[in-house]
Structures are given as C-alpha cells and as structure tokens.
Design a protein around this motif. Sequence first.
Motif, PDB file in Angstrom:
ATOM      1  N   ALA A   1      -7.245  -1.407  -4.559  1.00  0.00           N
ATOM      2  CA  ALA A   1      -7.958  -0.245  -4.026  1.00  0.00           C
ATOM      3  C   ALA A   1      -7.217   1.037  -4.373  1.00  0.00           C
ATOM      4  CB  ALA A   1      -8.120  -0.376  -2.510  1.00  0.00           C
ATOM      5  N   VAL A   2      -5.880   1.025  -4.227  1.00  0.00           N
ATOM      6  CA  VAL A   2      -5.085   2.203  -4.572  1.00  0.00           C
ATOM      7  C   VAL A   2      -5.134   2.457  -6.069  1.00  0.00           C
ATOM      8  CG1 VAL A   2      -2.767   3.202  -4.521  1.00  0.00           C
ATOM      9  CG2 VAL A   2      -3.559   1.786  -2.614  1.00  0.00           C
TER      10      VAL A   2
ATOM     11  N   ALA B   1      -4.919  -6.031  -2.231  1.00  0.00           N
ATOM     12  CA  ALA B   1      -5.187  -4.764  -1.546  1.00  0.00           C
ATOM     13  C   ALA B   1      -4.764  -3.572  -2.392  1.00  0.00           C
ATOM     14  CB  ALA B   1      -4.467  -4.737  -0.197  1.00  0.00           C
TER      15      ALA B   1
ATOM     16  N   LEU C   1       0.823  -1.208   0.000  1.00  0.00           N
ATOM     17  CA  LEU C   1       0.000   0.000   0.000  1.00  0.00           C
ATOM     18  C   LEU C   1       0.862   1.265   0.000  1.00  0.00           C
ATOM     19  CD1 LEU C   1      -2.843  -1.031   2.490  1.00  0.00           C
ATOM     20  CD2 LEU C   1      -2.957  -0.881  -0.002  1.00  0.00           C
TER      21      LEU C   1
ATOM     22  N   VAL D   1      -8.637   4.042  -6.712  1.00  0.00           N
ATOM     23  CA  VAL D   1      -8.778   5.359  -6.081  1.00  0.00           C
ATOM     24  C   VAL D   1      -7.819   6.361  -6.711  1.00  0.00           C
ATOM     25  CG1 VAL D   1      -8.482   6.639  -3.925  1.00  0.00           C
ATOM     26  CG2 VAL D   1      -9.615   4.413  -3.900  1.00  0.00           C
TER      27      VAL D   1
END
Length: 277
Positions: free
Chosen positions: A126-127, A123, A32, A130
Amino acid sequence: MSWAVVARKDFNDARRSRSLWALSATFLLLALLFAGLYAFVPEVTADEEVSTLGLMTFLSAPVALFVAVAALVVAYKSIAGEAESGSGKLLLSLPHTRADVVLGKVVGRSLVLTIPVLVGLVAMLAVVFVGDVSFSAVDYVLFGLVTMLFVLVYVAFYVGISASTTSTARAATLSVLALVFLEFAWDIVPLGAWFVANGFQVPPGLFSGAPMPDWVAFLASMPPSSAYLNAVGGVLTGSMSGAGPWYLSQWASLVVLGIWGIVPVVVGYLRYDRADL
C-alpha cells in the motif's frame, strides 16, 4: 510424516496465542513506519529515485533485528517448556520420535513467525503504490524468499537451543546470551582475531578506515544477520558472486545461513535424544 502432525499441532496452538497477534501488529507497524519514511521523507535516504530495490535495502537491517528477536520469543520454550512441564512425555507417548518432535517444532514455529512477516510485507505494498515507489515484483518476491529463509534459520537456531536443555530458564538465558553476542557483540571476534594475528599489536589502518584483510571480513560476515544482509544485497542486485574471494560472495552467505540453521538443531537433537524426560 509424523513430524508434520507435530508441526500442525504446534502451529494451531500458537495461532491462538496472543504473542502471535502481538508479533503481527509489531511487524506491521515496523514495516509501515520504515516504508513510509523511505517513501515520504527524502532526508532518510540518498536515493535520487525511490524504488523497490532501495526500499528493500532500507528495510533489511530492521527486518533482520526484528526476526532475530521475534524468533527467540517464538522458539525458546518450544521443547524445553514441554520437557519442564511434563507434556513432552505425553507427546512422545504418541507415535512420534524425538526427531519428529524437533523437526515439527522447527517447521511449526517457523510458520508462526512467517505470518507476521508476510503480513508486514504485503501491507507495505500500500505504501509502495501510494508513495509512487518504482515497483519491481521480482525484487519484492526475492526479498521475501530470502527473508523467509532467514526466519527458518533463526527459528531452527533457537529450537536447537531449546532442545539442548530441559529447563525453560536455562533455554531463555542461553537464547538471550546468543542473541546479544551474535547481534551486538560479534565485532569483537574478527577484531580480536586480527589483533592476535598481528602479534598482539593494533593492526595498521584499524582506526583509519583502511580495508580489513579478506579473512577478517569473512569473520565479520559470519553472524546470521550479516549473512542475511549480504545475501539480500546479492539477490537484489543480481550479483551473487561478488568481486572478492569466493568465501565473501553472496552464495557463501547463503551457505553460512544454512550452517546456522542446521548445526544447532543437530546438536540440540543429539542432547534431546539422550535426555531423561
């Protein structure tokens, strides 16, 4: 398929370990962090447009280092620890051969490390969304597949080291020395060979940035992480043959990865098969 029983037990035991959850959390934060830097901090990359290709390229080096270190943590005690504690004798009293044990440990520990890596990669989606990163599912999947191969290779490498000794301390020492040499000190090998081949004189162009000979470049690409980075570059750009000689191609890097995964396991198994437990 006795090795599958060993792998299942090994995975189930590790699944309850705190180290698995710690690895998952570490890689999740790492993924992330680097994905966020790439997507939201333009200064860290020269890309005009943020894309999956750029993100995977940006992530490949930190992912390589994480896998190299995490595989050591996951695998160095896999066989040596059981041999030292005596539980290895109990395992072999069941209908398992020593080959089953080695193969089962490779598969089971690889699955253990695969989980944190997959969690981090998922995960990151998501980044990606977005941050309005240009998304390519094909690039994402290809990066994931090559990374899973790299996980398998490094786990097999450390399981091979663990199988070669009955001492946990010795397995840890050999594994750490191998990690430091392959990941941080390998550059002395191609440069030293170039120096020797040049008659023990500093090669012309060494400090001026001139291209090194192809055979020196091949030596420089031999460590598992270098082979992984080269292979990732090939699958993401769709060019596996490269512009130079065949042994510098991305296909050759996949072969090099296979050698790193197979040879240490075979050597470790041969020593384990002769060991008196």
